[in-house]
Design an enzyme around this catalytic site. Structure first.
Site, PDB file in Angstrom:
ATOM      1  N   GLY A 236      44.345  41.208  48.421  1.00 11.15           N
ATOM      2  CA  GLY A 236      44.279  40.856  49.786  1.00 11.15           C
ATOM      3  C   GLY A 236      45.413  41.472  50.712  1.00 11.15           C
ATOM      4  N   ASN A 237      46.529  41.442  50.097  1.00 10.41           N
ATOM      5  CA  ASN A 237      47.746  41.974  50.934  1.00 10.41           C
ATOM      6  C   ASN A 237      47.280  43.299  51.456  1.00 10.41           C
ATOM      7  OD1 ASN A 237      47.791  42.743  48.049  1.00 10.41           O
ATOM      8  ND2 ASN A 237      49.976  43.656  48.581  1.00 10.41           N
TER       9      ASN A 237
ATOM     10  N   LYS B 230      35.717  29.728  43.176  1.00  9.14           N
ATOM     11  CA  LYS B 230      36.280  30.911  43.826  1.00  9.14           C
ATOM     12  C   LYS B 230      36.664  30.694  45.285  1.00  9.14           C
ATOM     13  CE  LYS B 230      37.178  35.434  44.364  1.00  9.14           C
ATOM     14  NZ  LYS B 230      38.427  36.015  43.752  1.00  9.14           N
TER      15      LYS B 230
ATOM     16  N   LYS C 281      36.868  40.259  42.324  1.00 12.26           N
ATOM     17  CA  LYS C 281      36.918  41.908  42.423  1.00 12.26           C
ATOM     18  C   LYS C 281      37.504  42.474  41.412  1.00 12.26           C
ATOM     19  CE  LYS C 281      41.332  42.533  44.151  1.00 12.26           C
ATOM     20  NZ  LYS C 281      41.867  41.317  43.870  1.00 12.26           N
TER      21      LYS C 281
ATOM     22  N   LYS D  51      43.295  38.671  37.161  1.00 11.76           N
ATOM     23  CA  LYS D  51      43.784  39.889  36.939  1.00 11.76           C
ATOM     24  C   LYS D  51      44.256  40.281  35.624  1.00 11.76           C
ATOM     25  CE  LYS D  51      45.706  40.184  41.598  1.00 11.76           C
ATOM     26  NZ  LYS D  51      44.734  38.849  42.164  1.00 11.76           N
TER      27      LYS D  51
END
Length: 313
Positions: free
Chosen positions: A10-11, A126, A211, A273
């Site tokens: 998101g960054n 989520k 994602k 992740k």
């Protein structure tokens, strides 16, 4: 060319179109740097704030006199794929042109099949959309039936199902573009979640696929040499934010699994992740996974920073 699947955090994006367009100009420089270094780059990205924003806007309009239809969450996901892909595609093309590099860039509206019996549909986890105070979240929950959870001390966010990706529907198209040397933007927001009915037809569902996990699936399907997950930190840490925090240069597959079991990685941030990296490395013959920041991506690929996850041979 080595195939490199990048999962953008998101960054690398923004909370509104203007902010995002400004941010992705910087993101595009990193992507083109890697392309120029000889990597066959395939880009996945998140869409949590964006799909939440779209969903809230459509819902508000439908219930407050605009007479617009209620928009299902899968359709909101496809809208977010379109506008995030457009921004990334345009910024990458502009950066390529600025460097006099000739390469095609394509964004693919991507569906990802999930299991309709996935336990995730019974356990909503989520986060999507904006951050709210506890009072605001309770009010919206009472009015609309949404579920909210506290997110890493930053406020409360709506949560939806996050089922595991099973199959990328448009994979053959992605492969054709990758084989041609194009920079491909795909599995946006983890892909539009769809289930496959008994007659083979596809149907969208209310969910957001992680994602990082979809990018790992993509990396496996493309037989990529590297899964690169870009986030807000340069390296993965254990004992994060504690006096005994330790930054990790590299960890093997067994260590990654053990650290996960020990609870070193937060569920809403680093854990998915790490799980995505484990999934990719476990199924890959020679592939490695790398987690680092957007700013340090090129340095990390040259071994100067980042955390490598690898399989012991």
């Amino acid at each position: 060319m080595k195939r490199l699947v990048i999962a953008l955090g998101g960054n690398a994006l923004g909370n509104n179109p203007k902010e995002q367009l400004d941010l992705v100009k910087h993101t595009a420089k990193t992507i083109v740097d890697l392309h120029e270094d000889g990597y066959n780059v395939i880009v996945g990205h998140g869409n949590g704030p964006q799909v939440g924003m779209i969903n809230l806007a459509m819902d508000f309009a439908s219930q407050n006199g605009a007479n617009t239809p209620i928009m299902p969450f899968a359709e909101c996901g496809s809208m977010s794929q379109g506008y995030i892909g457009y921004h990334l595609q345009q910024s990458i093309e502009n950066e390529l042109n600025a460097r006099n590099l000739k390469s095609n860039v394509a964004s693919i509206v991507t569906q990802v099949i999930v299991d309709k019996n996935d336990d995730a549909f019974k356990n909503l986890t989520k986060p999507v959309g904006m951050f709210y105070s506890k009072e605001e979240a309770e009010k919206i929950s009472n009015e609309k039936g949404f579920k909210f959870v506290e997110d890493a001390g930053r406020g409360y966010r709506r949560v939806v199902a996050s089922p595991k990706p099973q199959k990328i529907v448009e994979l053959d198209t992605v492969k054709q573009l990758v084989d041609s040397g194009s920079i491909v933007i795909t599995v946006g927001g983890g892909g539009i979640p769809v289930i496959q009915n008994s007659d083979g037809s596809l149907q969208g569902v209310d969910a957001v696929i992680d994602k990082d996990k979809s990018s790992a699936q993509l990396a496996k399907d493309l037989d990529a040499e590297m899964l690169l997950i870009l986030t807000a930190v340069d390296k993965v840490s254990i004992n994060f934010n504690k006096p005994n925090q330790k930054d990790l240069d590299s960890i093997n597959l067994d260590e990654a699994i053990e650290f996960s079991k020990q609870g070193h990685f937060a569920k809403g941030s680093m854990l998915p992740k790490i799980e995505a990296c484990i999934d990719f490395v476990e199924s890959s013959t020679n592939g490695k996974a790398l987690i680092t920041s957007l700013e340090k991506a090129k340095e990390a690929l040259h071994g100067k920073t980042g955390t490598i996850i690898y399989k012991i041979k």
